[in-house]
Design an enzyme around this catalytic site. Structure first.
Site, short mmCIF file in Angstrom:
data_model
loop_
_atom_site.label_atom_id
_atom_site.label_comp_id
_atom_site.label_asym_id
_atom_site.label_seq_id
_atom_site.Cartn_x
_atom_site.Cartn_y
_atom_site.Cartn_z
N GLU A 1 4.49 -2.19 13.44
CA GLU A 1 3.25 -2.23 12.65
C GLU A 1 2.00 -2.28 13.53
O GLU A 1 1.03 -1.57 13.26
CB GLU A 1 3.28 -3.40 11.67
CG GLU A 1 4.34 -3.28 10.59
CD GLU A 1 4.20 -2.04 9.71
OE1 GLU A 1 3.14 -1.38 9.75
OE2 GLU A 1 5.17 -1.73 8.99
N HIS B 1 4.49 6.38 11.36
CA HIS B 1 5.70 5.57 11.43
C HIS B 1 6.94 6.42 11.69
O HIS B 1 7.98 5.89 12.10
CB HIS B 1 5.91 4.80 10.13
CG HIS B 1 5.36 3.41 10.13
ND1 HIS B 1 5.59 2.51 11.16
CD2 HIS B 1 4.61 2.74 9.21
CE1 HIS B 1 5.00 1.37 10.88
NE2 HIS B 1 4.39 1.47 9.72
N GLU C 1 6.99 3.80 4.56
CA GLU C 1 7.24 4.95 5.43
C GLU C 1 8.67 5.47 5.39
O GLU C 1 9.13 6.08 6.36
CB GLU C 1 6.91 4.56 6.87
CG GLU C 1 7.86 3.55 7.52
CD GLU C 1 7.42 2.11 7.39
OE1 GLU C 1 7.90 1.26 8.17
OE2 GLU C 1 6.59 1.82 6.52
N ASN C 2 9.40 5.28 4.31
CA ASN C 2 10.79 5.73 4.24
C ASN C 2 10.95 7.13 4.85
O ASN C 2 10.16 8.03 4.56
CB ASN C 2 11.26 5.78 2.78
CG ASN C 2 10.81 4.58 2.00
OD1 ASN C 2 11.20 3.46 2.27
ND2 ASN C 2 9.95 4.81 1.01
N GLY D 1 0.81 -1.21 0.00
CA GLY D 1 0.00 0.00 0.00
C GLY D 1 0.85 1.25 0.00
O GLY D 1 0.59 2.18 -0.76
N ALA D 2 1.86 1.28 0.85
CA ALA D 2 2.74 2.45 0.96
C ALA D 2 3.93 2.06 1.82
O ALA D 2 3.96 1.01 2.45
CB ALA D 2 1.98 3.63 1.58
N GLU E 1 1.42 5.84 7.53
CA GLU E 1 2.82 6.00 7.11
C GLU E 1 3.46 7.20 7.80
O GLU E 1 4.64 7.14 8.17
CB GLU E 1 2.91 6.13 5.59
CG GLU E 1 2.30 4.97 4.82
CD GLU E 1 2.81 3.61 5.24
OE1 GLU E 1 3.97 3.50 5.64
OE2 GLU E 1 2.02 2.64 5.16
#
Length: 857
Positions: A320, A301, A264-265, A261-262, A298
């Site tokens: 998570e 995170h 979080e970098n 989905g995505a 995200e």
């Protein structure tokens, strides 16, 4: 030198954890981008790790890399990589700090697995969680190795992005510096001809932050809701958790080809475009809600995952589960806590309970794995969030706040463990959580049996918990269960408000003294523990709770349980829906004092898969065809019971003025579409046909199309839909999925085959693959057709995808995880497909592990 490659199918064990042999103090990377010949120059400042002592080899992970040069402190070193990395012997390494330099070549355009650095329609992008960074350069690719990164990107493209803050740029190059130490899985790079939707943000302490959502030209007008969600998320995290953002910029990039989905970098979130792009014309209310939740997830995170990460991948639930819990809190604050809780439990039961009761069951913190990508599961995410919710329930709001403050203070900049997490609660709340830890270490969904008695003004609840055996865990102890209970008078008034009972023994009783009459219990309010409740309740009692319970979740749960009781009897005994359920639902449907979103959820029938699991748990062998037929009859009966009021309900919920995605308007549309679905069963689709023609938003356009397909109409509307939206990949995913999802069971496989031959079926794109093959596996009776053709078709496509994208193939294979609950003929058919998959030469580690675990059950 030549070294032996490790066994790629070897299990990794939590008990084998050791700190890495070396410390990485600084990472400097240069990327010279080229589709088939990208050069990656890495400069790592290393030193022996005192926790391990001196004299160790240096093992660097690396896959698919062409090594061009290797130097230590500027001196060339001869080394030959193996299939999974590079080992530098201790005798070739300095005793103290040193600099390791490598240059490798990779081919992003040939990377179909979408892990590491790859290309998506001309855009360079990365996905490094969990172990993708090893496909970029040689590095200790593990989450407990954290270092600051400085990155230079060179390419003839308009936009060159990486983590952190921009520190320099010029024609064909840009440099970025991330001062916060991070593991390699949080590294990100994006390069392409992109445009930004931008906004300013000022943190609570006055720091100016530039916010950008980067998209392809032409998509920038569909970013407003994502940006609004981001700003609200940032402000909420400051107000509720006291967490401010810590860089000068925050970038989001929308990518069309993305396995998840995505991601979080740090400072550069990369998103599947379907969770960024939205307009009233192209996105449904569910899409808007998911965008809001995933943007928040995200962003959150940044603290729960980035500033504090996990020591090893066994601790994945630490970042998570906590972040899911936080995004659930946020969505509840933004929308409706009651509706959000119902939606979360529906997902938990549909995905995680199913997982916990099958061959893929595993603990929230597993103790071994072969392929970590296979453990991004509902157990890690959704059950992990439930465990945190129970902790909060047990220690209270103030205790939870104290524990979280201590967690951030104590572990900022660290790679933490579940033990670290529980210790902050023990220290902040003065509690022993040894027994509670079983929620992290034991798989399976507890069963909670309840009986009661009444004598001389004393009402007693007797609880017994059963923790069933799961693969590799036959024996389990009692868990700590927070059981939220309320007691109602026979007239509907609340005698005892919500009280949390803490169950710690396998059998335990709780007394309520001084009551004037025998109460009606409202058990497990708010679904305070993720258990299966076994409590003998009559239809009259369920109808009473649906009418009078003051807890919104239990009010809904009573109606849901009543519907499942009725539907179970229809399936097993050919019963017909009685007035208890029909009249109760009629009262809810037309009660304007109730939240429209709640009413829409109450009108939703139990799913076919839910009923299959319910029947299996009660000792029946579920028949998919009978379940489908009974559910159709149940829907028809409800439509006929409500028929006199459906037209008025549907028409009265029309929203005046322009579309807004807020919770109030979305709830009204949800009830409006629920009414239209029932009305279509009465009028043959006439109202849905008119609604489709008049729709000015995707919620109603798609909702009307679903209603038409449900009653055997809609082919003309499908053609019009495709003509209008053929240029939009995200919208066309809906077009593919709805045809298969709404297909009659006997036609589902043929419809799927036809759509796999469609010129727009780009099966290498994960979203499109899921919209077709995933839609077939979700069509319960169609996938489980007695011919076995559904099983064969899904297996064929998994085998076709696996060599190119093993991660997506493995995740989609969970369609087969419930095979043990069906009849012997269907079991034989599924077993044959799993065996065929496992016998395929060159099968990936991802799919091998998943199919093997399912086959061995």
């Amino acid at each position: 030198m030549q070294t032996n490659a490790p066994d790629v199918h070897k299990s990794v064990y939590l008990s084998d954890y050791q700190p890495f042999t070396h410390i990485v103090a600084q990472v400097d990377l240069t990327f010279r981008l080229s589709p088939m010949a990208t050069r990656v120059l890495a400069r790592l400042q290393l030193a022996p790790n005192p926790a391990r002592g001196a004299g160790h080899d240096l093992r660097l992970d690396g896959e698919g890399l062409r090594l061009l040069s290797l130097m230590i402190d500027g001196k060339p070193l001869d080394a030959t990589p193996d299939a999974t990395g590079l080992t530098l012997p201790a005798h070739a390494l300095p005793d103290g700090p040193f600099v390791l330099q490598t240059e490798v070549e990779i081919a992003p355009d040939a990377n179909t697995a979408l892990e590491g650095l790859y290309m998506s329609r001309g855009m360079y992008c990365t996905q490094c969680e969990a172990e993708g960074f090893r496909k970029i350069t040689f590095y200790p690719d593990r989450p407990d190795v954290m270092a600051p990164f400085r990155v230079r990107v060179e390419a003839d493209l308009q936009v060159l992005l990486s983590n952190g803050n921009p520190v320099g740029q010029g024609p064909g190059w840009a440099e970025w510096h991330d001062p916060w130490p991070k593991p390699a899985y949080l590294f990100a790079l994006v390069a392409g001809d992109l445009v930004a939707h931008s906004a300013p943000f000022t943190t609570a302490s006055g720091r100016a932050v530039a916010l950008n959502i980067w998209v392809r030209p032409g998509d920038q007008d569909r970013c407003a809701y994502a940006m609004d969600s981001l700003i609200r998320s940032m402000r909420w995290d400051e107000q509720v958790y006291g967490r401010e953002y810590d860089l000068d910029v925050f970038n989001i990039v929308a990518v069309d080809d993305f396995n998840m989905g995505a991601m979080e970098n740090k400072g550069l979130n990369i998103f599947n475009s379907k969770f960024v792009l939205a307009s009233p014309e192209t996105a449904t209310d569910d899409d808007f809600a998911r965008i809001e939740a995933i943007i928040a997830h995200e962003y959150f995170h940044n603290w729960t995952g980035n500033r504090i990460t996990c020591r090893d991948w066994f601790q994945l639930c630490l970042k998570e589960g906590l972040t899911v819990f936080r995004d659930q809190q946020f969505s509840g604050d933004m929308r409706s806590h009651a509706v959000k809780r119902i939606e979360d439990v529906l997902m938990l039961r549909a995905r995680q309970f199913r997982e916990d009761q099958g061959p893929l069951a595993h603990a929230v913190r597993p103790d071994s794995y072969q392929e970590i990508n296979n453990f991004y599961t509902a157990t890690i995410y959704e059950k992990g969030a439930e465990v945190i919710g129970m902790l909060k329930c047990l220690v209270g709001d103030d205790g939870y706040a104290r524990a979280l403050d201590l967690y951030f203070d104590r572990h900022d900049g660290q790679a933490a463990t579940i033990e670290d997490w529980l210790k902050v609660f023990e220290d902040a709340c003065n509690r022993d959580l040894t027994q509670f830890k079983r929620w992290y270490t034991e798989a399976g969904t507890p069963r909670l049996k309840v009986t009661d008695d009444w004598k001389d003004g004393v009402y007693t609840l007797h609880f017994e918990q059963e923790n069933p055996a799961t693969p590799d865990q036959p024996n389990k102890g009692a868990k700590v269960l927070p059981i939220a209970v309320g007691l109602l008078n026979p007239n509907g008034d609340e005698m005892v408000p919500t009280t949390v009972l803490e169950m710690i023994d396998a059998r335990q009783s709780f007394r309520f003294d001084g009551l004037a009459t025998r109460p009606v219990p409202s058990l497990l309010r708010g679904f305070s523990a993720p258990v299966m409740l076994d409590h003998a309740v009559t239809s009259e009692q369920r109808a009473f709770l649906l009418a009078h319970d003051t807890d919104p979740f239990n009010k809904w749960e009573a109606g849901r349980a009543l519907a499942k009781d009725v539907l179970s009897r229809m399936i097993t005994d050919n019963a017909t829906p009685g007035p208890d359920w029909l009249d109760a639902l009629a009262r809810v449907a037309f009660d304007d004092s109730l939240d429209p979103a709640f009413r829409a959820l109450a009108l939703r029938l139990p799913s076919e898969d839910d009923m299959a699991q319910t029947l299996f748990a009660s000792g029946h062998v579920p028949d998919p065809d009978r379940i489908h037929a009974a559910r159709r009859k149940m829907g028809d009966a409800l439509a006929n019971r409500l028929s006199q009021g459906l037209t008025g309900l549907f028409g009265g919920l029309a929203e005046p003025g322009p579309f807004t995605p807020d919770a109030r308007a979305a709830g009204r549309r949800a009830l409006r579409m629920a009414a239209l679905a029932l009305l279509s069963r009465v009028d043959g689709g006439a109202a849905a046909d008119a609604a489709f023609a008049a729709a000015d938003n995707m919620t109603e356009e798609m909702g009307a199309l679903v209603c038409l397909l449900d009653v055997g109409q809609g082919q003309e509307q499908l053609a019009r839909f495709a003509k209008r939206w053929g240029h939009d990949r995200n919208v066309m995913d809906k077009w593919f999925a709805v045809q298969i999802g709404m297909a009659a069971p006997a036609r589902a496989v043929d419809v799927t085959r036809t759509l796999t031959a469609h010129p727009d079926f780009d099966w290498k794109n994960p979203n499109r693959f899921r919209s077709v093959i995933g839609a077939l596996s979700a069509n319960h009776a169609g996938f489980h057709d007695g011919s076995g053709l559904g099983y064969r078709l899904v297996a064929d496509w998994l085998l076709r995808l696996d060599p190119l994208n093993p991660q997506t193939a493995a995740r989609m294979s969970t369609a087969f995880e419930t095979w043990r609950r069906y009849d012997a003929d269907r079991q034989d058919l599924i077993r044959a497909e799993l065996s065929r998959i496992l016998a395929t030469p060159g099968l990936s580690r991802d799919l091998t592990e998943m199919a093997g675990r399912m086959r061995a059950s």
